[in-house]
Every structure is written in C-alpha cells, then in structure tokens.
Write a protein that holds these residues in place. Structure first.
Motif, PDB file in Angstrom:
ATOM      1  N   HIS A  66      -5.416   0.287  -2.166  1.00 25.93           N
ATOM      2  CA  HIS A  66      -6.880   0.230  -2.232  1.00 25.93           C
ATOM      3  C   HIS A  66      -7.386   1.174  -3.325  1.00 25.93           C
ATOM      4  N   HIS A 115      -4.213   4.887   5.593  1.00 27.96           N
ATOM      5  CA  HIS A 115      -3.933   4.053   6.773  1.00 27.96           C
ATOM      6  C   HIS A 115      -2.640   3.253   6.577  1.00 27.96           C
ATOM      7  N   HIS A 127       0.819  -1.205   0.000  1.00 26.08           N
ATOM      8  CA  HIS A 127       0.000   0.000   0.000  1.00 26.08           C
ATOM      9  C   HIS A 127       0.860   1.265   0.000  1.00 26.08           C
ATOM     10  N   HIS A 165       1.545  -2.454   4.889  1.00 26.73           N
ATOM     11  CA  HIS A 165       1.035  -1.096   5.075  1.00 26.73           C
ATOM     12  C   HIS A 165       2.135  -0.204   5.655  1.00 26.73           C
TER      13      HIS A 165
HETATM   14 ZN    ZN Z   1      -5.381  -1.459   3.912  1.00 24.75          ZN
END
Ligand code: ZN
Ligand code: ZN
Length: 258
Positions: free
Chosen positions: A33, A8, A2, A221
């Motif tokens: 995303h 986030h 990500h 992340h």
């Molecule tokens: Zn995520």
C-alpha cells in the motif's frame, strides 16, 4: 503482495520470495500500500518516509533469490484530487508497475475496512457500488495505472445490491479498454466473506469481450498466502476465454501465454 511496513501484513519480502519458489512460481511482484501525502490519513499503509526502506526490502529479496524474478511495484489508492501525489510517487523509484485501487468512497470511508463495517448499514448498497465504480472508472481514465486492482471489492463482506450492476461494470471496462489498462484476478476474495475471486465471472466476461488484459495476484499479506488459489484463478480465466496473462518491467507490458 505486501510487507510489514503497511502495518497489517506479516513476513519480510525474503520470506514471501522463499515461499514463492517453494510454490513453483517463477515471477512475483511486491505492491505494498502506497504512502499518502498525509501520514495520518489512515493506519494501514507505510509512512512517506518509509518508501526507500520498502524499496530496500524488495531489493534485498531480489539479491537473495536471483533465480526468481521479483518486480518492484505499489498498490496505489486512487482518490479524486490525489493525481499529483500519485505522479510524484511514480517519479521516485523505477517501478515495474502501479496497481490502482479504490478502497475509499469518501475521504473517510474505506469500504473494505472491517472496523467500519457498520457504515454499510447506514447506506444503500447500490449507492455505495455506484460511487465505488465511478471512482474506479476515474482511476482507469487517469492513465496513472498499469493494472486496476480487485475490481469488485465492494462485495468483500458479502453485501450485494439487488440492482443490476452490469451497466456499472460496462462503463468501467470501457474506460479500462480505452486507457489500455489491465485488470487483476485477485484470489484474496476467496479468503473473505464473499468467498469469490475479484472480479466475478460476470465482470470478467465483460472484460474479455473488450479484450482487456489480465494479471494474477494473491494479494498476500503473509508468506503462506503467496500464489494461493492460483489454479482456481487460471481456471476461471480460461473458462471465460483468456489465453494470455501479462508481466511488467519498468511499466512496459508483455503478454505471456497462460
Ligand atoms: Zn492490505
Ligand atoms: Zn487493496
């Protein structure tokens, strides 16, 4: 993997790439995303207007680390009725792959959202798993995705139905096999309450029986999560019988020895 655009995650794609090289990886892919048609749909994804910025960030990482193969992808939410939007997204950039994920079992409940954990208490766990796997089956049948993401996500918080979920897995995996799609081994589950790779050994064995190809993802992340627990994931895949994984370029799949 990500980027901060999803609101986030931390670290820029160049930071993830640097970490990947340090971890000894030769190929990685960004799959942040995807935006929704409506920017106010939720608060954990990039805005529609940021898609070009996302692509630019990945291109910068590619340019900075030419020794590392870096793929451009998206983790796309599958919701019934969103197929047209997903096709529109697919046409906007030369993506290497689309990961199709189900997070929403209704227009408003994303089952992996810690802020909505109380929703689980209002419902029967098996009913949630049933709706989730029905949607995941539809995602596979849609033909819009190269890979289906974190196939048994509902286990994230460790809430599991007492009923046998085998038939749900079988119906889903029949659709995956028919659509010539892959599933991913996603190590993020090891960092959650379920303390288990997505998907479970049981689901993976059923996938292997149907010759469903696999990919590996850390769902990072943060840069330090890149490639995390891959040795466990490879061990799991081998123990089930897998000898191959897959890589993608421009939505073409190629098998690679494990
Ligand atoms: Zn995520
Ligand atoms: Zn996801």
């Amino acid at each position: 993997m990500h980027t901060p655009l999803c609101r986030h995650a931390t670290g820029e794609p160049v930071d993830y790439a640097r970490h990947a090289i340090e971890a000894g990886l030769t190929e990685i892919g960004f799959s942040d995303h995807s935006p929704m048609l409506r920017d106010d749909f939720d608060n954990w994804r990039m805005f529609n207007s940021q898609l070009d910025e996302y692509v630019a960030k990945v291109r910068l990482a590619q340019k900075t680390f030419p020794e590392l193969t870096i793929r451009l992808a998206l983790e796309v939410d599958f919701l019934p009725g969103h197929e047209g939007w997903i096709r529109e997204l697919a046409a906007r950039h030369p993506w290497d792959y689309f990961i199709g994920s189900v997070h929403y079992v209704s227009e408003s409940w994303d089952i992996d959202n810690p802020a909505k954990l109380s929703e689980w208490k209002k419902r029967d766990a098996f009913e949630v798993w049933k709706i989730y796997f029905e949607r995941l089956t539809q995602a596979a049948e849609s033909g819009l995705f190269d890979i289906i993401g974190h196939a048994d996500l509902p286990k994230k918080f460790g809430i599991r139905p007492v009923q046998d979920c085998g038939p749900l897995y079988d119906t889903f995996l029949d659709a995956v096999a028919k659509a010539n799609c892959c599933i991913e081994l996603n190590t993020a589950g090891l960092r959650k309450d379920c303390k288990e790779i997505y998907p479970s050994r049981d689901l993976l064995q059923r996938a292997f029986a149907r010759h469903v190809p696999i990919t590996f993802g850390s769902d990072a992340h943060a840069p330090e999560e890149v490639g995390m627990n891959f040795s466990e994931a490879i061990e799991l895949a081998r123990s089930v019988g897998y000898a191959e994984t897959c890589r993608f370029q421009q939505r073409q799949r190629e098998a690679v020895w494990l």
